[in-house]
Each structure stands twice: as structure tokens, then as C-alpha cells.
Design a protein around this motif. Sequence first.
Motif, short mmCIF file in Angstrom:
data_model
loop_
_atom_site.label_atom_id
_atom_site.label_comp_id
_atom_site.label_asym_id
_atom_site.label_seq_id
_atom_site.Cartn_x
_atom_site.Cartn_y
_atom_site.Cartn_z
N GLU A 119 0.89 -1.13 -0.02
CA GLU A 119 -0.15 -0.12 0.04
C GLU A 119 0.65 1.35 0.02
O GLU A 119 1.59 1.50 0.62
N VAL A 120 0.44 2.31 -1.22
CA VAL A 120 1.32 3.46 -1.25
C VAL A 120 0.40 4.68 -1.15
O VAL A 120 -0.38 4.72 -1.88
N LYS A 121 0.80 5.51 -0.08
CA LYS A 121 -0.09 6.56 -0.11
C LYS A 121 0.70 7.85 -0.06
O LYS A 121 2.06 7.79 0.65
N LEU A 122 0.40 8.93 -0.61
CA LEU A 122 1.11 10.13 -0.59
C LEU A 122 0.32 11.19 -0.05
O LEU A 122 -0.75 11.68 -0.74
N PHE A 123 0.73 12.00 0.89
CA PHE A 123 0.00 12.88 1.42
C PHE A 123 0.80 14.14 0.85
O PHE A 123 2.02 14.50 0.83
N GLY A 124 0.00 15.06 0.22
CA GLY A 124 0.42 16.24 -0.28
C GLY A 124 -0.61 17.16 -0.90
O GLY A 124 -1.65 17.18 -0.35
N MET A 125 -0.04 18.30 -1.47
CA MET A 125 -0.83 19.37 -2.08
C MET A 125 -0.52 19.55 -3.59
O MET A 125 0.84 19.66 -3.57
N LYS A 126 -1.37 19.78 -4.22
CA LYS A 126 -1.21 20.00 -5.84
C LYS A 126 -0.37 21.18 -6.10
O LYS A 126 0.53 21.28 -7.06
N ALA A 127 -0.50 22.22 -5.37
CA ALA A 127 0.39 23.52 -5.42
C ALA A 127 1.98 23.19 -5.05
O ALA A 127 2.86 24.23 -5.32
N SER A 128 2.42 22.34 -4.52
CA SER A 128 3.44 22.27 -3.83
C SER A 128 4.60 21.46 -4.80
O SER A 128 4.34 20.43 -5.27
N PRO A 129 5.62 22.14 -5.08
CA PRO A 129 6.73 21.72 -6.07
C PRO A 129 7.44 20.56 -5.31
O PRO A 129 7.92 19.73 -5.98
N PHE A 130 7.49 20.38 -3.91
CA PHE A 130 8.12 19.34 -3.36
C PHE A 130 7.29 18.21 -3.44
O PHE A 130 7.68 16.86 -3.54
N VAL A 131 5.88 18.08 -3.41
CA VAL A 131 5.18 17.04 -3.59
C VAL A 131 5.15 16.57 -5.00
O VAL A 131 5.28 15.60 -5.46
N CYS A 132 5.19 17.58 -5.88
CA CYS A 132 5.50 17.27 -7.23
C CYS A 132 6.43 16.49 -7.59
O CYS A 132 6.41 15.61 -8.66
#
Length: 232
Positions: free
Chosen positions: A14-27
Motif C-alpha cells: 500500500e502506497v499513499k502520498l500526503f500532499g498538496m497540488k500546488a507544492s513543488p516538493f510534492v510534485c
Amino acid sequence: MSNWSTTMASNKEEVKLFGMKASPFVCRVEIALKLKGVEYKYEVEKFQNLSDTLINYNPVYKKVPVLVHNDKPIAESLVIIEYIDETWKQNPILPSDPSKRALARFWSKFIDDKWLDAIIKVSSTLDEKEIEKGIEETEVALQFLEGELKDKFFGGEEIGLVDITGVFISFWLPIVQEVIGLKLFTSEKFPKLYNWSQDFNNHPIVKEILPPRLETLLAFERSRSESLAASK
């Protein structure tokens, strides 16, 4: 291994990514996952209203991105990318040669430590001296990267760690300079780096991950206005 066993092993992962679409670090992390062909569930976090789950997973920094693999959290974008590369072997992101791998880490850290600090100075203050200092540091950092770029991508003919780290330059820097009214990054000043940015942004996987430009532009304008107002 039988087909039944293979299916069971796959179901356990199971793989989850916690993020925000506007974040370059998440990108960065999303690009790495897509390059590897790893399926993941995206858990959307809200700016200044992070979930308790996210804070529990990253109590030290309390920020995105956080990758959770089989209930084990990993924080910080560059650390996550290396974890992804070591866990899923297909489509390597870092070079196999130790010296080239070390060099990729060096330039990735350079982008975060030198370039990122410089552009923050430019975009988050009204102090003219600080802005001038930030502009000078930004251009010096970009010149170093211009000199380092030898192929289509920093990773050669394929995207690598430095390219992924540099998404802040390829996509977010033009937005930053549009908002603040400066021309720091142009094809005349940095021809190789500028061409790289176009190739990188138009790579099918990167293009799929990058957020809408207008939405990102408006979000950055709003964030900058709030930051400047708070500093007065």
C-alpha cells in the motif's frame, strides 16, 4: 511464485502520498512515482489546516510531502525520491555509478540549499537590498547549473534526480518572476537551462503531474501577498 501468491503480495503493498497540488516538493515525489509506474493513493492536505494523520506521520516538520509505504512514513522530498528509487528498481532515477550518484546528490542539494534560498529572498520581501542580493544569488546559482548541464537532461537522455529536483526552476520559477515582475530566467541568459526546462516540462510524465499554470500563478500571488502583509 504462483499467480495467486503474486496477487497476494501485490495486494499487501500500500502506497499513499500526503500532499498538496500546488507544492513543488510534492510534485517531485509524484514524478518519481509515475516514472517508476508505482500505483499510489493521493491524500489531499489543506494549507494551514493539516490533518492529524499527516502530523502523526511527520511530527518533526509537520509538512508535506509524506510517503507512506505499508504503514511506514518517509518525509522530505529528496529522501522520499531516494527511497522510491531503492524500493522499486525499474527505471532508475539515480545513476548506478557511485561517483555519478554522489554528483547527482550534490547538485540536488545545491538547488535546495543555494538556489531555493536565493529565490525566496527575491519573492518574500519588499526590502530592495534583500531583493538585489537575492537576484544576484539566483543568477549565480543558475549559471552554475547552466555550466553543469551537458545533455538533454541532467540525467543524460532520461530524467534523473537533478531534473526532478529542478522542477522548481523549470515550472515554478517562470511563475515567480511573472508575479514579481523580473526576468531572471530567460533563453538569452541561460540558453541550455531554458531549453532543458521546456523539454522537462513537456515530458509526458511531468506534463501529466504539473498543476494548471493559472491556478498555480494565482495561488502564488495570494500566498506572496499574505506573506508580505504579515511582515509589515
